[in-house]
Scaffold this motif. Structure first.
Motif, PDB file in Angstrom:
ATOM      1  N   ALA A  14       0.790  -0.995   0.189  1.00 36.09           N
ATOM      2  CA  ALA A  14      -0.165   0.059   0.256  1.00 36.09           C
ATOM      3  C   ALA A  14       0.883   1.363  -0.055  1.00 36.09           C
ATOM      4  O   ALA A  14       0.476   2.266  -0.499  1.00 36.09           O
ATOM      5  CB  ALA A  14      -0.875  -0.032   1.041  1.00 36.09           C
ATOM      6  N   ASP A  15       1.989   1.199   0.444  1.00 31.37           N
ATOM      7  CA  ASP A  15       2.953   2.529   0.436  1.00 31.37           C
ATOM      8  C   ASP A  15       3.855   2.470  -0.556  1.00 31.37           C
ATOM      9  O   ASP A  15       4.827   3.422  -0.562  1.00 31.37           O
ATOM     10  CB  ASP A  15       3.591   2.534   1.967  1.00 31.37           C
ATOM     11  CG  ASP A  15       4.735   1.245   2.081  1.00 31.37           C
ATOM     12  OD1 ASP A  15       4.379   0.157   1.320  1.00 31.37           O
ATOM     13  OD2 ASP A  15       5.432   1.275   3.115  1.00 31.37           O
ATOM     14  N   TRP A  16       3.930   1.876  -1.765  1.00 28.72           N
ATOM     15  CA  TRP A  16       4.703   2.072  -2.739  1.00 28.72           C
ATOM     16  C   TRP A  16       3.878   3.133  -3.514  1.00 28.72           C
ATOM     17  O   TRP A  16       2.616   3.127  -3.717  1.00 28.72           O
ATOM     18  CB  TRP A  16       4.436   0.819  -3.681  1.00 28.72           C
ATOM     19  CG  TRP A  16       5.817  -0.128  -3.455  1.00 28.72           C
ATOM     20  CD1 TRP A  16       6.661   0.308  -2.079  1.00 28.72           C
ATOM     21  CD2 TRP A  16       6.220  -1.417  -3.894  1.00 28.72           C
ATOM     22  NE1 TRP A  16       7.268  -0.960  -2.199  1.00 28.72           N
ATOM     23  CE2 TRP A  16       7.135  -1.893  -3.230  1.00 28.72           C
ATOM     24  CE3 TRP A  16       5.694  -1.909  -5.105  1.00 28.72           C
ATOM     25  CZ2 TRP A  16       7.604  -3.077  -3.610  1.00 28.72           C
ATOM     26  CZ3 TRP A  16       6.235  -3.241  -5.375  1.00 28.72           C
ATOM     27  CH2 TRP A  16       7.248  -3.539  -4.666  1.00 28.72           C
ATOM     28  N   ASN A  17       4.521   4.166  -4.019  1.00 28.77           N
ATOM     29  CA  ASN A  17       3.789   5.374  -4.504  1.00 28.77           C
ATOM     30  C   ASN A  17       3.755   5.161  -6.176  1.00 28.77           C
ATOM     31  O   ASN A  17       4.320   3.982  -6.845  1.00 28.77           O
ATOM     32  CB  ASN A  17       4.945   6.728  -4.396  1.00 28.77           C
ATOM     33  CG  ASN A  17       6.225   6.405  -4.962  1.00 28.77           C
ATOM     34  OD1 ASN A  17       6.470   5.954  -5.908  1.00 28.77           O
ATOM     35  ND2 ASN A  17       7.275   7.001  -4.307  1.00 28.77           N
ATOM     36  N   GLU A  18       3.497   5.943  -6.840  1.00 27.76           N
ATOM     37  CA  GLU A  18       3.259   5.969  -8.317  1.00 27.76           C
ATOM     38  C   GLU A  18       4.627   5.807  -9.441  1.00 27.76           C
ATOM     39  O   GLU A  18       4.410   5.359 -10.532  1.00 27.76           O
ATOM     40  CB  GLU A  18       2.369   7.239  -8.945  1.00 27.76           C
ATOM     41  CG  GLU A  18       3.181   8.242  -8.699  1.00 27.76           C
ATOM     42  CD  GLU A  18       2.585   9.730  -9.053  1.00 27.76           C
ATOM     43  OE1 GLU A  18       2.157   9.538 -10.298  1.00 27.76           O
ATOM     44  OE2 GLU A  18       2.354  10.620  -8.386  1.00 27.76           O
ATOM     45  N   TYR A  19       5.582   6.058  -8.495  1.00 23.75           N
ATOM     46  CA  TYR A  19       6.887   5.748  -9.296  1.00 23.75           C
ATOM     47  C   TYR A  19       7.718   4.441  -9.161  1.00 23.75           C
ATOM     48  O   TYR A  19       8.582   4.171  -9.667  1.00 23.75           O
ATOM     49  CB  TYR A  19       7.886   6.887  -8.815  1.00 23.75           C
ATOM     50  CG  TYR A  19       7.428   8.136  -9.195  1.00 23.75           C
ATOM     51  CD1 TYR A  19       7.014   8.638 -10.373  1.00 23.75           C
ATOM     52  CD2 TYR A  19       7.183   9.049  -7.966  1.00 23.75           C
ATOM     53  CE1 TYR A  19       6.485   9.978 -10.794  1.00 23.75           C
ATOM     54  CE2 TYR A  19       6.386  10.393  -8.430  1.00 23.75           C
ATOM     55  CZ  TYR A  19       6.241  10.712  -9.530  1.00 23.75           C
ATOM     56  OH  TYR A  19       5.545  12.104  -9.657  1.00 23.75           O
ATOM     57  N   VAL A  20       6.801   3.741  -8.234  1.00 21.41           N
ATOM     58  CA  VAL A  20       7.091   2.122  -8.311  1.00 21.41           C
ATOM     59  C   VAL A  20       6.199   1.322  -9.041  1.00 21.41           C
ATOM     60  O   VAL A  20       4.943   1.265  -8.674  1.00 21.41           O
ATOM     61  CB  VAL A  20       7.160   1.633  -6.821  1.00 21.41           C
ATOM     62  CG1 VAL A  20       7.791   0.344  -6.749  1.00 21.41           C
ATOM     63  CG2 VAL A  20       7.974   2.560  -6.094  1.00 21.41           C
ATOM     64  N   HIS A  21       6.752   0.628 -10.125  1.00 16.64           N
ATOM     65  CA  HIS A  21       5.813  -0.106 -11.059  1.00 16.64           C
ATOM     66  C   HIS A  21       5.983  -1.445 -10.936  1.00 16.64           C
ATOM     67  O   HIS A  21       6.995  -2.085 -10.772  1.00 16.64           O
ATOM     68  CB  HIS A  21       6.081   0.247 -12.551  1.00 16.64           C
ATOM     69  CG  HIS A  21       6.103   1.978 -12.711  1.00 16.64           C
ATOM     70  ND1 HIS A  21       5.053   2.634 -13.032  1.00 16.64           N
ATOM     71  CD2 HIS A  21       7.115   3.111 -12.457  1.00 16.64           C
ATOM     72  CE1 HIS A  21       5.208   3.871 -13.169  1.00 16.64           C
ATOM     73  NE2 HIS A  21       6.525   4.132 -12.842  1.00 16.64           N
ATOM     74  N   ILE A  22       4.834  -2.428 -11.108  1.00 12.77           N
ATOM     75  CA  ILE A  22       5.009  -3.818 -11.592  1.00 12.77           C
ATOM     76  C   ILE A  22       4.074  -3.962 -13.006  1.00 12.77           C
ATOM     77  O   ILE A  22       3.163  -3.638 -13.102  1.00 12.77           O
ATOM     78  CB  ILE A  22       4.040  -4.584 -10.309  1.00 12.77           C
ATOM     79  CG1 ILE A  22       4.693  -4.234  -8.863  1.00 12.77           C
ATOM     80  CG2 ILE A  22       3.965  -5.993 -10.609  1.00 12.77           C
ATOM     81  CD1 ILE A  22       3.738  -4.920  -7.835  1.00 12.77           C
ATOM     82  N   THR A  23       5.131  -4.605 -13.665  1.00 12.67           N
ATOM     83  CA  THR A  23       4.807  -4.685 -14.953  1.00 12.67           C
ATOM     84  C   THR A  23       4.461  -6.430 -15.397  1.00 12.67           C
ATOM     85  O   THR A  23       3.760  -6.408 -16.239  1.00 12.67           O
ATOM     86  CB  THR A  23       5.934  -4.477 -16.061  1.00 12.67           C
ATOM     87  OG1 THR A  23       6.846  -5.492 -15.682  1.00 12.67           O
ATOM     88  CG2 THR A  23       6.360  -3.077 -15.574  1.00 12.67           C
ATOM     89  N   GLY A  24       4.553  -7.287 -14.552  1.00 13.92           N
ATOM     90  CA  GLY A  24       4.632  -8.508 -15.031  1.00 13.92           C
ATOM     91  C   GLY A  24       6.008  -9.084 -15.327  1.00 13.92           C
ATOM     92  O   GLY A  24       7.094  -8.254 -15.401  1.00 13.92           O
ATOM     93  N   TYR A  25       6.282 -10.382 -15.474  1.00 13.58           N
ATOM     94  CA  TYR A  25       7.517 -11.088 -15.689  1.00 13.58           C
ATOM     95  C   TYR A  25       8.057 -10.700 -16.853  1.00 13.58           C
ATOM     96  O   TYR A  25       7.249 -10.525 -18.036  1.00 13.58           O
ATOM     97  CB  TYR A  25       7.393 -12.486 -15.555  1.00 13.58           C
ATOM     98  CG  TYR A  25       7.335 -12.855 -14.155  1.00 13.58           C
ATOM     99  CD1 TYR A  25       8.059 -12.922 -13.283  1.00 13.58           C
ATOM    100  CD2 TYR A  25       6.097 -13.673 -13.739  1.00 13.58           C
ATOM    101  CE1 TYR A  25       7.930 -13.143 -11.931  1.00 13.58           C
ATOM    102  CE2 TYR A  25       5.829 -13.942 -12.226  1.00 13.58           C
ATOM    103  CZ  TYR A  25       6.881 -13.686 -11.551  1.00 13.58           C
ATOM    104  OH  TYR A  25       6.801 -14.227 -10.053  1.00 13.58           O
ATOM    105  N   TRP A  26       9.210 -10.699 -17.104  1.00 12.68           N
ATOM    106  CA  TRP A  26       9.976 -10.517 -18.517  1.00 12.68           C
ATOM    107  C   TRP A  26      10.372 -11.870 -18.983  1.00 12.68           C
ATOM    108  O   TRP A  26      11.487 -12.295 -18.826  1.00 12.68           O
ATOM    109  CB  TRP A  26      11.092  -9.451 -18.451  1.00 12.68           C
ATOM    110  CG  TRP A  26      10.543  -8.082 -17.707  1.00 12.68           C
ATOM    111  CD1 TRP A  26       9.472  -7.669 -17.906  1.00 12.68           C
ATOM    112  CD2 TRP A  26      11.427  -7.342 -16.914  1.00 12.68           C
ATOM    113  NE1 TRP A  26       9.370  -6.308 -17.351  1.00 12.68           N
ATOM    114  CE2 TRP A  26      10.430  -6.262 -16.648  1.00 12.68           C
ATOM    115  CE3 TRP A  26      12.581  -7.439 -16.452  1.00 12.68           C
ATOM    116  CZ2 TRP A  26      10.916  -5.115 -15.895  1.00 12.68           C
ATOM    117  CZ3 TRP A  26      13.138  -6.114 -15.699  1.00 12.68           C
ATOM    118  CH2 TRP A  26      12.281  -5.103 -15.220  1.00 12.68           C
ATOM    119  N   PHE A  27       9.553 -12.355 -19.596  1.00 16.81           N
ATOM    120  CA  PHE A  27      10.067 -13.958 -20.097  1.00 16.81           C
ATOM    121  C   PHE A  27      10.727 -13.854 -21.230  1.00 16.81           C
ATOM    122  O   PHE A  27      10.343 -13.342 -22.523  1.00 16.81           O
ATOM    123  CB  PHE A  27       8.619 -14.588 -20.191  1.00 16.81           C
ATOM    124  CG  PHE A  27       8.060 -15.103 -18.918  1.00 16.81           C
ATOM    125  CD1 PHE A  27       8.700 -15.964 -17.958  1.00 16.81           C
ATOM    126  CD2 PHE A  27       6.620 -14.685 -18.614  1.00 16.81           C
ATOM    127  CE1 PHE A  27       7.903 -16.343 -16.913  1.00 16.81           C
ATOM    128  CE2 PHE A  27       6.255 -14.955 -17.652  1.00 16.81           C
ATOM    129  CZ  PHE A  27       6.589 -15.769 -16.551  1.00 16.81           C
TER     130      PHE A  27
END
Length: 408
Positions: free
Chosen positions: A207-220
């Motif tokens: 919850a405390d990650w801001n908008e500049y920390v992204h999760i994209t999915g794995y890079w397969f």
């Protein structure tokens, strides 16, 4: 756009970033990849420009063993060489630096020197959070403890490299030295965002990650030109799906003893097996007919054909295992492997992990029997795999990185 990717480590550490680079190139960008010189074939097969760093990942890991402090010291001992190899003036001819090195080491300085954006890219959760401690730290119910572990981990890495980096900044980059506590408060900000190449279904966003920390999915990575050898296909098709067992790049001091544990566990559980030699050299002995030894097979082809996966819990191997929809059990050696093993169990997609130093025939047999025989666990693994298959991590990452370079 010209993109520079800096990534050092084992093959499993480097491969997702090579896949990311290949995705960038397919989208029309030029990509320079900086990594150890022995990964030249990996970079060449992905058709990326290559800037080598002197060093051999396999030798570094073999010399350190499964001792994390020794492994960090091994990489740290080559810091002067990293600085030298990163001093080439043409490295400034770029629009974006994507840095895999923990805490943004070296890439931060290049970005400052050449006034280009840098993004910290990670395949394990390293951004500060109150939600859980930094990998490698125990879980303790202390106020403020979780977030404090990130500050401590950053300082351990920084102090090991600080003298070399500050000397490099002054003598080569003509930059002022960085302060005693470094620059880490700037990571995860608009100027230096963090882009995570793992799945939101595996690591729930704190919850405390801001908008500049992204999760994209794995890079397969994909190995579409690979064809399985006839004997491997014939073995898989000759009976019930086998159990995959392999420890990737992890060194094994007594491979014969570990091979015997594997063989006894398979025999007692009544399962066939695929034994991956890996950097540990497993299987260099006479094997029974129900066990087949391999040196290489792409995991995206192999894993879905297995009954269960026993692996070391490297981030890349874990990703392929979870996407395959097959239950996994991690035999963990160091650092993030313990985390991934626990996470798989928490998600219900596999048995509890086993520490490598505590590996026995009995523990491995029980894990195999549970992973192969529990229908609820298998269903959980299938459901999680389907969710991960819906993600396109490379495409999502491309959008994030293009936005970073186009910001005002």
């Amino acid at each position: 756009m010209h993109i520079t990717i800096l990534a050092l480590g084992s093959r499993g550490d480097v491969q997702p970033y090579a896949a990311l680079g290949k995705g960038f190139k397919a989208a029309g960008h030029q990509v320079r990849f900086i990594t150890f010189e022995d990964f030249a074939p990996l970079i060449t097969e992905n058709e990326l420009d290559f800037h080598p760093i002197q060093g051999n990942a396999k030798e570094l890991v073999a010399n350190a063993g499964a001792d994390l402090p020794a492994l960090v010291r091994s990489f740290g001992s080559l810091a002067e060489g990293y600085a030298r190899d990163l001093s080439a003036p043409h490295l400034g001819e770029t629009d974006l630096i994507i840095n895999q090195l923990p805490a943004g080491l070296f890439g931060f300085d290049l970005a400052e020197k050449y006034d280009v954006p840098m993004a910290q890219a990670a395949v394990i959760p390293l951004a500060r959070t109150r939600g859980f401690p930094l990998m490698g730290f125990p879980k303790l119910p202390l106020p403020g403890y979780n977030k404090a572990t990130y500050y401590l981990g950053e300082q351990i890495a920084w102090q090991m490299f600080r003298t070399v980096i500050n000397r490099w900044r002054k003598k080569t980059l003509n930059l002022p030295p960085l302060p005693l506590l470094g620059y880490f408060g700037q990571l995860g900000t608009r100027r230096f965002p963090i882009v995570n190449g793992f799945s939101q279904y595996v690591v729930e966003r704190p919850a405390d990650w801001n908008e500049y920390v992204h999760i994209t999915g794995y890079w397969f990575p994909e190995d579409r030109n690979w064809e399985p050898p006839h004997d491997l296909s014939a073995f898989i098709e000759a009976g019930s799906p086998p159990v995959f067992i392999g420890f990737g790049s992890m060194p094994v001091k007594d491979p014969q003893r570990i091979t015997n544990i594997v063989l006894d566990s398979l025999k007692q559980s009544g399962q066939r097996g695929i034994l991956h030699m890996g950097w540990g050299g497993l299987g260099n002995q006479l094997l029974p007919d129900h066990v087949f030894k391999i040196d290489y097979a792409p995991y995206d082809w192999l894993f879905p054909r297995m009954a269960m996966l026993i692996h070391h819990g490297g981030s890349g191997t874990t990703a392929f295992g979870l996407r395959s929809g097959v239950p996994s059990c991690v035999v963990s050696f160091v650092f993030d492997q313990h985390y991934w093993g626990e996470r798989i169990a928490q998600l219900g997609a596999g048995p509890r992990p086993i520490r490598f130093k505590e590996l026995t025939t009995e523990r491995l047999r029980e894990a195999i029997q549970l992973g192969v025989g529990d229908p609820k666990m298998r269903q959980k693994a299938i459901e999680l795999g389907r969710k991960i298959q819906t993600e396109n991590g490379i495409e999502n990452a491309l959008k994030v990185f293009e936005k970073i370079t186009n910001r005002d």
